[in-house]
Design a protein around this motif. Sequence first.
Motif, mmCIF file in Angstrom:
data_model
loop_
_atom_site.group_PDB
_atom_site.id
_atom_site.type_symbol
_atom_site.label_atom_id
_atom_site.label_comp_id
_atom_site.label_asym_id
_atom_site.label_seq_id
_atom_site.Cartn_x
_atom_site.Cartn_y
_atom_site.Cartn_z
ATOM 1 N N GLY A 150 21.272 62.426 -16.086
ATOM 2 C CA GLY A 150 20.164 62.702 -16.545
ATOM 3 C C GLY A 150 19.654 61.384 -16.748
ATOM 4 N N ARG A 151 20.178 60.196 -16.383
ATOM 5 C CA ARG A 151 19.569 58.881 -16.687
ATOM 6 C C ARG A 151 18.617 58.560 -15.440
ATOM 7 N N ALA A 152 18.607 59.305 -14.354
ATOM 8 C CA ALA A 152 17.555 59.329 -13.454
ATOM 9 C C ALA A 152 16.269 60.192 -13.802
ATOM 10 N N GLY A 153 15.134 59.685 -13.384
ATOM 11 C CA GLY A 153 13.946 60.298 -13.660
ATOM 12 C C GLY A 153 13.369 60.666 -14.941
ATOM 13 N N ASN A 173 13.848 48.523 -3.611
ATOM 14 C CA ASN A 173 13.039 48.248 -4.765
ATOM 15 C C ASN A 173 12.939 49.511 -5.581
ATOM 16 N N GLU A 174 13.892 50.436 -5.568
ATOM 17 C CA GLU A 174 13.956 51.246 -6.522
ATOM 18 C C GLU A 174 15.244 51.352 -7.482
ATOM 19 N N SER A 175 15.148 51.553 -8.692
ATOM 20 C CA SER A 175 16.206 51.286 -9.443
ATOM 21 C C SER A 175 17.300 52.623 -9.499
ATOM 22 N N GLY A 176 18.537 52.166 -9.358
ATOM 23 C CA GLY A 176 19.684 53.093 -9.195
ATOM 24 C C GLY A 176 20.617 52.838 -9.966
ATOM 25 N N ILE A 177 21.504 53.656 -10.401
ATOM 26 C CA ILE A 177 22.906 53.634 -11.031
ATOM 27 C C ILE A 177 24.032 53.937 -10.315
ATOM 28 N N ALA A 229 31.053 53.562 -18.951
ATOM 29 C CA ALA A 229 30.743 52.948 -20.080
ATOM 30 C C ALA A 229 29.389 52.561 -20.378
ATOM 31 N N PHE A 230 28.628 52.573 -19.261
ATOM 32 C CA PHE A 230 27.272 52.185 -19.017
ATOM 33 C C PHE A 230 26.282 53.064 -19.118
ATOM 34 N N GLY A 231 25.327 53.117 -19.590
ATOM 35 C CA GLY A 231 24.204 54.096 -19.445
ATOM 36 C C GLY A 231 23.965 54.960 -20.799
ATOM 37 N N MET A 232 25.261 54.918 -21.716
ATOM 38 C CA MET A 232 24.730 55.774 -22.961
ATOM 39 C C MET A 232 23.777 54.956 -23.904
ATOM 40 N N GLY A 233 22.691 55.818 -23.836
ATOM 41 C CA GLY A 233 21.679 55.295 -24.769
ATOM 42 C C GLY A 233 20.464 54.104 -23.848
ATOM 43 N N ILE A 234 20.814 54.102 -22.553
ATOM 44 C CA ILE A 234 19.965 53.328 -21.697
ATOM 45 C C ILE A 234 18.603 54.449 -21.474
ATOM 46 N N ASN A 235 17.227 53.574 -21.950
ATOM 47 C CA ASN A 235 16.166 54.596 -21.986
ATOM 48 C C ASN A 235 15.374 54.047 -20.926
ATOM 49 N N LYS A 236 15.950 53.635 -19.980
ATOM 50 C CA LYS A 236 15.003 52.905 -18.833
ATOM 51 C C LYS A 236 14.579 54.184 -18.092
ATOM 52 N N THR A 237 13.083 54.146 -17.874
ATOM 53 C CA THR A 237 12.720 55.579 -17.662
ATOM 54 C C THR A 237 12.632 55.583 -15.906
#
Length: 602
Positions: A317-320, A228-232, A287-295
């Motif tokens: 840096g897309r985490a947290g 139930n936690e979001s991850g890449i 290729a994924f994640g550039m500009g993803i603003n998911k907080t």
Amino acid sequence: MNDPQSILKSTFGYDDFRNGQREIIDRVLSGKRSLGIMPTGGGKSICYQIPAIMFSGLTLVISPLISLMKDQVDSLNELNIPATFINSTLEYHDLEERMRYIESGAVKLLYAAPEKIENPDFYSWLTQLPIDLLAIDEAHVLSSWGHDFRPSYLNIIEPLNQLPSNPAWLALTATATNQVQEDLMSILNVKDENVIKTGFARNNLSLKVERGVDKFSYVLNYVKSHENESGIIYAGRRKDVDKLYDFLKDRGINVGKYHAGLSDEERHDQQEAFLFDKVDVIIATNAFGMGINKTNVRYVLHFTIPGTIENYYQEVGRAGRDGLPAEAVLLYTPADLRLHMFFIEQSEADDSYKQSLNVKLRKMNQYAKTEKCLMQFILNYFGENTTQVCGHCSNCLDNREVTDVTSDAQKILSCVVRMKQNYGKKTISRVLAGKDDVANDWRNFGQLPTFGLLKDWTLKSINEFIDFLVANGFLNMTNGLYPILKLTETGASALRGHTIIGRKNVVIPERRNSIVSDGSFDEGLFEELRKLRLNIAHAQDLPPFVIFSDKSLKDMSQKLPATDNEFLQVNGVGNAKLERYGTRFMDVIKEYQVNKSSTAKS
């Protein structure tokens, strides 16, 4: 309102500016060309959004990240800040309609892709607008020293300089070495005193390196323990993404995937599923994640090592981004490096650029092998010569016993010196191993006192030890196509017996089951608020984090607001969010407390 502090509170719902934000805003408001260098998640957007509200005209935001534009525009419109975007995703009639809307003066922020500036008709249209502020996001793409250099973007600088409204300029980036910073200052004509660097440290991000683990088993156990936690999860190749996706999906994990081998529609659907919390984890190439603003991304796993520290730090840096605790785990195997080296050699880049990529790859390898503080290593790479350790990376938390390897290290250091610090790792390893091919050639290495000193070691073990010495600052590797090993001052001190060298054995560190949970808030209420947020998001066709961040929900679960004034004290709640959602969220809080009280009495 003409006070940035008032706007921060009433519009964005924050009590205090983050480090560097106010300094940048003040420079922008005074019309100075400025450069802001802040870590991913450091709050760069507010640095131009608040001036945009205060200026009477239009703020033009140049961003290469099309996926970010919609997220930013949705978030701004939720705050009652009129914003829109223009990029290649728009049909002709939508484009015309937006252009007329912008001309009416109803829009405060316009996001546009750099390619649009090169279009003569679009640029001619821009020159007719009252543009008060020009913000260039992801500015590192302008620098040839950057990890994502795009030469065509340099073409837009001169036209932007010629805009008749003479707007203020602000360039922003999260990944700028000293070389990149100097390059950007020259390209954008920014003076030293108008460069604001807040430091690259991310105190809420725990960095970890796992070496020698079974990657598939590790990923499965990790994802299960963070349900139930979001991850890449980043993987280097499409086939790695597909294989890992099938592996996890077959084991019941709610997972998505993203890479260039999928159709545009498939990639869009997978990205939307992740943004809207329909899948918990997404496996992707870079290729994924550039500009993803998911907080609310709580973790980033690297299944394969990235090619540069810049790429790595941008991806983790897309985490947290909401400021709550997050983890970044790198799964390291030397084979991943060989894949990168192959891609570099096969590329059509010139030799100097290939050389720079090889240098960056070696630095990334040193990061994976260092026993120093991981955050400190990254900060030093970006030019912050700090001796302070983070205290929460896998190296800082590593309490294994240290083995004294000074004697073996001195053999290697001595060999480097006796070979006049003029050879690379491969040759030095073969001399230490006592190999015949280097014993009797024209260089007479067989006569050296250090020849064969490690003849009982495998070449692989010697090479790994040399990598350890480089990663921990006892040896330095020169740049160039054929890097040479040199002794550092620290290495010289160890060779003279003045410094002890310790090395730790490889073990798998323990992992926490929950990243955010710290006992400071009611997790049951937090989950109820998450459900409400998800329902509202689906009804409005918006990503849940646009409604409220996890940090806002956690704050609600702590403060239990029951009135409008109390709700406004929640982190990230301004007047617009109160008006839109306050009643519904406070109703859930009240109902939860009543039910909890009734359960306790019974």
